[in-house]
Design a protein around this motif. Structure first.
Motif, PDB file in Angstrom:
ATOM      1  N   TYR A 165     -10.684  -7.107  -7.731  1.00 57.09           N
ATOM      2  CA  TYR A 165     -10.908  -5.834  -7.268  1.00 57.09           C
ATOM      3  C   TYR A 165     -10.269  -4.874  -8.039  1.00 57.09           C
ATOM      4  O   TYR A 165      -8.887  -4.927  -7.999  1.00 57.09           O
ATOM      5  N   ASP A 175      -5.687  -0.904  -7.094  1.00 60.49           N
ATOM      6  CA  ASP A 175      -6.447   0.281  -6.690  1.00 60.49           C
ATOM      7  C   ASP A 175      -5.438   1.471  -6.865  1.00 60.49           C
ATOM      8  O   ASP A 175      -4.346   1.525  -6.658  1.00 60.49           O
ATOM      9  N   ASN A 228      -1.851  -1.011  -3.816  1.00 57.64           N
ATOM     10  CA  ASN A 228      -2.770  -0.061  -3.792  1.00 57.64           C
ATOM     11  C   ASN A 228      -1.819   1.089  -4.002  1.00 57.64           C
ATOM     12  O   ASN A 228      -1.040   1.685  -3.221  1.00 57.64           O
ATOM     13  N   HIS A 245      -7.317   4.601  -7.449  1.00 57.76           N
ATOM     14  CA  HIS A 245      -8.111   5.820  -7.517  1.00 57.76           C
ATOM     15  C   HIS A 245      -7.788   7.097  -7.034  1.00 57.76           C
ATOM     16  O   HIS A 245      -6.870   7.309  -6.631  1.00 57.76           O
ATOM     17  N   VAL A 302      -6.011  -7.663  -6.032  1.00 58.03           N
ATOM     18  CA  VAL A 302      -6.509  -6.329  -5.861  1.00 58.03           C
ATOM     19  C   VAL A 302      -5.683  -5.115  -6.113  1.00 58.03           C
ATOM     20  O   VAL A 302      -4.559  -5.199  -5.884  1.00 58.03           O
ATOM     21  N   ASP A 339       0.955  -1.255   0.015  1.00 60.84           N
ATOM     22  CA  ASP A 339      -0.023   0.039   0.136  1.00 60.84           C
ATOM     23  C   ASP A 339       0.764   1.287  -0.109  1.00 60.84           C
ATOM     24  O   ASP A 339       1.564   1.552   0.898  1.00 60.84           O
ATOM     25  N   SER A 378      -3.305   4.116  -4.916  1.00 58.44           N
ATOM     26  CA  SER A 378      -4.463   5.279  -5.089  1.00 58.44           C
ATOM     27  C   SER A 378      -3.612   6.638  -4.221  1.00 58.44           C
ATOM     28  O   SER A 378      -2.847   6.633  -3.567  1.00 58.44           O
TER      29      SER A 378
HETATM   30  C1  LIG Z   1      -6.229   1.949  -0.929  1.00 57.56           C
HETATM   31  O1  LIG Z   1      -5.921   3.022  -0.170  1.00 57.56           O
HETATM   32  C2  LIG Z   1      -6.749   4.183   0.171  1.00 57.56           C
HETATM   33  C3  LIG Z   1      -6.062   5.347   0.961  1.00 57.56           C
HETATM   34  O2  LIG Z   1      -5.297   4.702   2.088  1.00 57.56           O
HETATM   35  C4  LIG Z   1      -7.936   3.417   0.905  1.00 57.56           C
HETATM   36  O3  LIG Z   1      -8.713   4.264   1.171  1.00 57.56           O
HETATM   37  C5  LIG Z   1      -8.331   2.259   0.043  1.00 57.56           C
HETATM   38  O4  LIG Z   1      -9.589   1.729   0.899  1.00 57.56           O
HETATM   39  C6  LIG Z   1      -7.334   1.254  -0.282  1.00 57.56           C
HETATM   40  N1  LIG Z   1      -8.005   0.251  -1.323  1.00 57.56           N
HETATM   41  C7  LIG Z   1      -8.078  -0.953  -0.817  1.00 57.56           C
HETATM   42  C8  LIG Z   1      -8.731  -1.603  -1.945  1.00 57.56           C
HETATM   43  O5  LIG Z   1      -8.085  -1.367   0.407  1.00 57.56           O
END
Ligand SMILES: *[C@@H]1O[C@H](CO)[C@@H](O)[C@H](O)[C@H]1NC(C)=O
Ligand SMILES: *[C@@H]1O[C@H](CO)[C@@H](O)[C@H](O)[C@H]1NC(C)=O
Ligand SMILES: *[C@@H]1O[C@H](CO)[C@@H](O)[C@H](O)[C@H]1NC(C)=O
Ligand SMILES: *[C@@H]1O[C@H](CO)[C@@H](O)[C@H](O)[C@H]1NC(C)=O
Ligand SMILES: *[C@@H]1O[C@H](CO)[C@@H](O)[C@H](O)[C@H]1NC(C)=O
Ligand SMILES: *[C@@H]1O[C@H](CO)[C@@H](O)[C@H](O)[C@H]1NC(C)=O
Ligand SMILES: *[C@@H]1O[C@H](CO)[C@@H](O)[C@H](O)[C@H]1NC(C)=O
Ligand SMILES: *[C@@H]1O[C@H](CO)[C@@H](O)[C@H](O)[C@H]1NC(C)=O
Length: 821
Positions: A447, A424, A400, A426, A422, A374, A402
């Motif tokens: 995901y 991410d 992650n 975003h 997964v 992450d 994002s």
């Molecule tokens: C990725 O990180 C963001 C910000 O920390 C968080 O809001 C989001 O839930 C995370 N995504 C997943 C798929 O866990």
């Protein structure tokens, strides 16, 4: 008399009931017969109205001094009793006799000066005793009989020594001693005897004490599940010494450092945390408020840790440490400007770096067990992502990225990361070199979040291969023309799809083809007007649909009747709903389905002025029914009127036409050159006479007189009435009327005569010449309006076969026709 008695009995009874219920209202029932709250009611006693079944009683912020065994009614089921801030000074022996089955007793915030030596005697089942802020100065409490005690919370007191009463070592379940915010400055070996005897997985909280000195070895051979020593030392020097004195201690979870609200402070030594090397711990949670001009050795003594969490810190760089057991590393906001080059940690499974400040990232490598990465919220700019940044990390399942700045995806961006489940991105701007096959090979991905990544999807092959994708979030992006139609096809495992805020104005039926598992569909903030795609048979599993903030004015009855059967959430709010009577079925549907519509109060009618927010659910359907009736009535009336008018027009068409001509053409008609000398009105039965006698004698002799005869001179294609008026009457100077029996019988002849009459009355010209062809009874003559009168007033010509009178007849007739006035 008897009646009266009965009445007074009834009255008494009801007063009693009133009193009784009034009593009960002192407390609020939270769960019937189980959970009651009497907090802050200025009560001085426990209400007797509480049911004996009560299990939880919040009696905080009342008055209960002194506390003795008369205070509590018998409440054998009571387990949790909260007596926070009840002004209790004195607790007598056997106080809790009537509530002896308590498992939790909270006495926080009472200025207790006397604990009776047997005050907790009866509480054989007590598990949690909370004595926060009760003025304690020692742990020597009369807890002897509390053999089931698990937690003793004595924070915010003035306790100076953490010496526990010896009998606690026999309490088999004792696991928590919370001594936060006391006055412990010294810990000696004999203070920890009981702790050592307990020898179990205890949690010891010593945070916010003024620790100055710990006798080396005081914690030798002690095993703690958790040790909290945040802000537990008077100074950094004291901390260093105290940590070093913890030799021989083993801790599973260590909470060190400071509290977040504490100001940062400068240290004079980079090794200020070296004391951590003196004892063993597995997990460490750290809030660092200390800073130093150059590199600090924060992690050096964490080399044996399995989990490191730096919640906040002032480290500017991370030294290389040969971690060999580390499974999880979390770095929160720090002064790091580069994500540490973490590599060759064979045990690392989870890496999280969430700085609030911009960072750079050069990659990580050789982390064979790494599953979870992450790096969200670091304002990263990465080009040529992602394989080149993750080398030798074949096990990554969670990535992650994002809330970063910009990420450019290479061709085959996830090469070698084929176990990804997964992903991410975003709120990170994505640059796609090729759309085709960017997610190629990610057969396990379930995901994918690429919301708000500023991507314009142009290739319908983008999601090829993602047959296992269950959640796809792609809000806030764009689609080039028609891409949406086939982009999402073949995503047969999809259960959640979010394409909100994508500027979509139309969705075709085939867009969601094959999505037989789709349950949640988010389409908010688009420009949709029709929802016909919802009846797509593959969408049977849908349970929630969000189409709020679109341009929907109504939904067709076909869609409303064929909505997926399990649909239970339908968000239609903030659409410009057309609340007009033509949409009455739709409005009715809204009113009837408020339960499954989300935010029904926000379904607002657009038809009304924007300032007045009329809710669709408040729309007055009855007014529509009324209007409908009114409209139908009006239409029927109108039809009747039109029918009647048509009838009248049909019946009087000639008259009307004549009127029109009189009104419009009368003046111009004067100037018009007459093309005929005389228009002959006669019955067709008299045609022989007209042709052989009249035409012969007038047209074929000298000077010729031009006659207008209807069968000869009327223009074809023109209506008879028009011909009579325009050609005959208006186009001729005189009118010759041939009166006979047939003339009288013919409606046409009569009409022509009436016309001629009224025309010449207007002209004030006695230009009608009457020829009596045969005698007609006076009675019959009267049938023709004006004829009888005309004959009386004017001279007329009577036809006779006798040659002499016939000659005279022709001379007179000729004269009459030629005469101008
Ligand atoms: C990725 O990180 C963001 C910000 O920390 C968080 O809001 C989001 O839930 C995370 N995504 C997943 C798929 O866990
Ligand atoms: C423990 O409780 C029992 C009664 O339940 C009482 O007789 C005994 O004195 C108590 N022990 C102490 C040390 O108070
Ligand atoms: C804390 O303990 C010290 C002695 O160690 C004592 O002088 C001081 O008064 C105590 N403070 C409080 C608030 O009890
Ligand atoms: C403490 O708990 C852990 C697991 O939670 C267990 O493995 C260990 O044996 C326990 N230690 C003691 C002393 O009870
Ligand atoms: C880490 O553990 C090893 C034994 O496994 C030990 O020798 C070493 O001192 C420990 N290091 C620290 C800093 O605790
Ligand atoms: C899809 O995911 C399931 C587990 O969620 C897994 O068993 C299956 O192998 C995956 N399908 C493919 C094609 O990888
Ligand atoms: C969907 O799958 C079929 C067969 O597996 C394939 O021919 C077609 O091209 C795929 N469509 C898309 C949009 O990927
Ligand atoms: C609707 O829900 C029920 C129960 O949750 C389920 O058994 C049924 O299969 C669902 N129907 C459809 C068409 O998804």
């Amino acid at each position: 008399m008897l009646v009266l008695q009965k009445e007074s009995m009834f009255l008494l009874g009801s007063i009693l009931i009133l009193l009784h219920t009034g009593h009960g209202q002192e407390c609020i029932k939270i769960i019937k017969d189980m959970d009651y709250s009497c907090a802050g009611r200025k009560l001085t006693h426990i209400p007797s109205s509480l049911p004996i079944t009560v299990r939880t009683l919040d009696f905080s912020f009342n008055f209960l001094n002194p506390l003795d065994n008369s205070v509590f009614p018998l409440l054998v089921n009571l387990q949790v009793l909260d007596l926070t801030r009840c002004h209790i000074h004195y607790i007598d022996d056997d106080t809790f006799y009537n509530v002896k089955n308590l498992t939790t007793l909270i006495l926080s915030g009472n200025p207790v000066t006397h604990f009776g030596s047997g005050c907790f005697n009866s509480l054989h089942n007590l598990q949690r005793l909370v004595l926060v802020d009760v003025g304690l100065d020692s742990l020597q409490l009369p807890l002897n009989n509390l053999t089931k005690l698990q937690e003793l919370k004595v924070g915010t007191n003035s306790i100076q020594f953490m010496t526990l009463p010896s009998f606690i070592s026999t309490f088999k379940n004792f696991t928590l001693l919370d001594l936060h915010a006391n006055n412990i400055s010294i810990i000696k070996t004999d203070h920890t005897v009981v702790l050592r005897e307990i020898g179990r997985n205890m949690t010891l909280i010593l945070s916010r004490n003024p620790l100055l000195h710990i006798e080396p070895g005081a914690f030798k051979n002690i095993y703690l599940k958790e040790l909290h020593i945040q802000a537990a030392f008077v100074s950094l020097n004291a901390q260093k010494g105290c940590l070093q004195a913890l030799t021989g201690l083993t801790v599973d979870k260590l909470f060190i450092g400071n509290y977040r609200m504490v100001m940062r402070m400068k240290v004079s030594n980079a090794d200020y945390l070296d004391g951590l090397c003196s004892f063993n711990f597995n997990e460490v949670y750290f809030v660092q408020k200390e800073w130093y001009d150059s590199e600090m050795h924060v992690f050096r003594c964490m080399v044996n840790a399995t989990k490191i969490t730096v919640k906040r810190g002032y480290i500017k760089s991370m030294e290389y440490i040969p971690f060999h057991r580390l499974k999880e590393l979390y770095l929160g906001p720090t002064l790091l400007s580069v994500i540490p080059f973490i590599s060759k940690i064979p045990s690392l499974e989870k890496l999280m770096v969430n700085n609030k400040l911009p960072m750079t990232f050069h990659g990580i490598s050789d982390l064979p067990l790494l599953r979870h990465v992450d790096l969200s919220g670091n304002t990263l700019i990465l080009m040529g992502c992602c394989s080149s940044f993750f080398i030798g990390t074949p096990n990554i399942r969670y990535l992650n990225l994002s809330r970063n700045s910009e990420i450019g995806l290479d061709t085959m961006p996830f090469f070698g990361l084929y176990l990804l489940e997964v992903l991410d991105f975003h709120h990170t701007k994505l640059f796609l070199t090729f759309h085709y096959g960017i997610f190629k090979g990610l057969k396990n991905l379930y995901y994918l979040d690429i919301s708000y990544t500023s991507v314009t999807f142009t290739s319908y092959m983008t999601f090829q291969d993602l047959s296992n994708l269950t959640v796809l979030k792609m809000a806030g992006n764009y689609f080039s023309r028609d891409t949406l139609c086939s982009l999402l096809q073949n995503l047969t495992s999809l259960e959640v799809l979010d394409i909100s805020h994508c500027g979509i104005d139309e969705i075709s039926m085939i867009s969601f083809k094959g999505m037989q598992k789709l349950q949640h569909l988010y389409l908010s903030q688009n420009m949709l007007m029709v929802l016909d795609f919802l009846v797509q048979p593959d969408l049977k599993q849908l349970t929630s649909v969000y189409v709020d903030k679109n341009s929907i004015t109504s939904i067709s009855p076909n869609v409303l009747q064929n909505l997926p059967i399990n649909l239970s959430v339908f968000d239609l709010s903030s659409n410009p709903i057309d609340c007009s009577c033509s949409q009455i079925d739709f409005i009715l549907w809204i009113i009837e389905n408020q339960k499954f519509l989300k935010e029904p109060d926000n379904i607002i009618c657009k038809t009304f002025s924007p300032s007045s927010d009329l809710r669709a659910t408040d729309f007055d359907i009855d007014s529509c029914v009324h209007n409908k009736r009114l409209t139908v009535g009006l239409v029927i009336c109108l039809l009747i009127v039109v029918f009647v008018i048509s009838l009248i027009v049909y019946r009087f068409q000639f008259h009307l036409r004549y009127c029109c001509i009189l009104l419009s053409g009368y003046r111009s008609a004067r100037q018009q050159e007459c093309s005929y000398d005389a228009f002959v009105i006669f019955s067709s039965y008299d045609e022989v006479w007209v042709m052989t006698e009249l035409v012969e004698n007038l047209e074929n002799s000298f000077p010729p007189i031009q006659l207008c005869l209807h069968m000869r001179d009327f223009e074809a294609g023109k209506s008879i009435a028009a011909n009579i008026i325009e050609e005959g009457i208006m186009g001729s100077r005189k009118v010759i009327v041939v009166v006979s029996q047939h003339f009288i019988d013919s409606t046409w002849c009569r009409f022509e005569f009436e016309m001629a009459q009224s025309w010449f009355i207007m002209e004030r010209n006695a230009n009608i010449i009457i020829i009596i062809l045969e005698d007609v009874q006076e009675k019959k003559m009267k049938k023709v309006i004006g004829l009888h009168k005309h004959l009386k007033k004017n001279t007329y010509l009577k036809w006779s076969r006798d040659p002499l009178s016939s000659m005279r007849f022709w001379i007179r007739l000729r004269k009459a026709i030629i005469a101008t006035k």
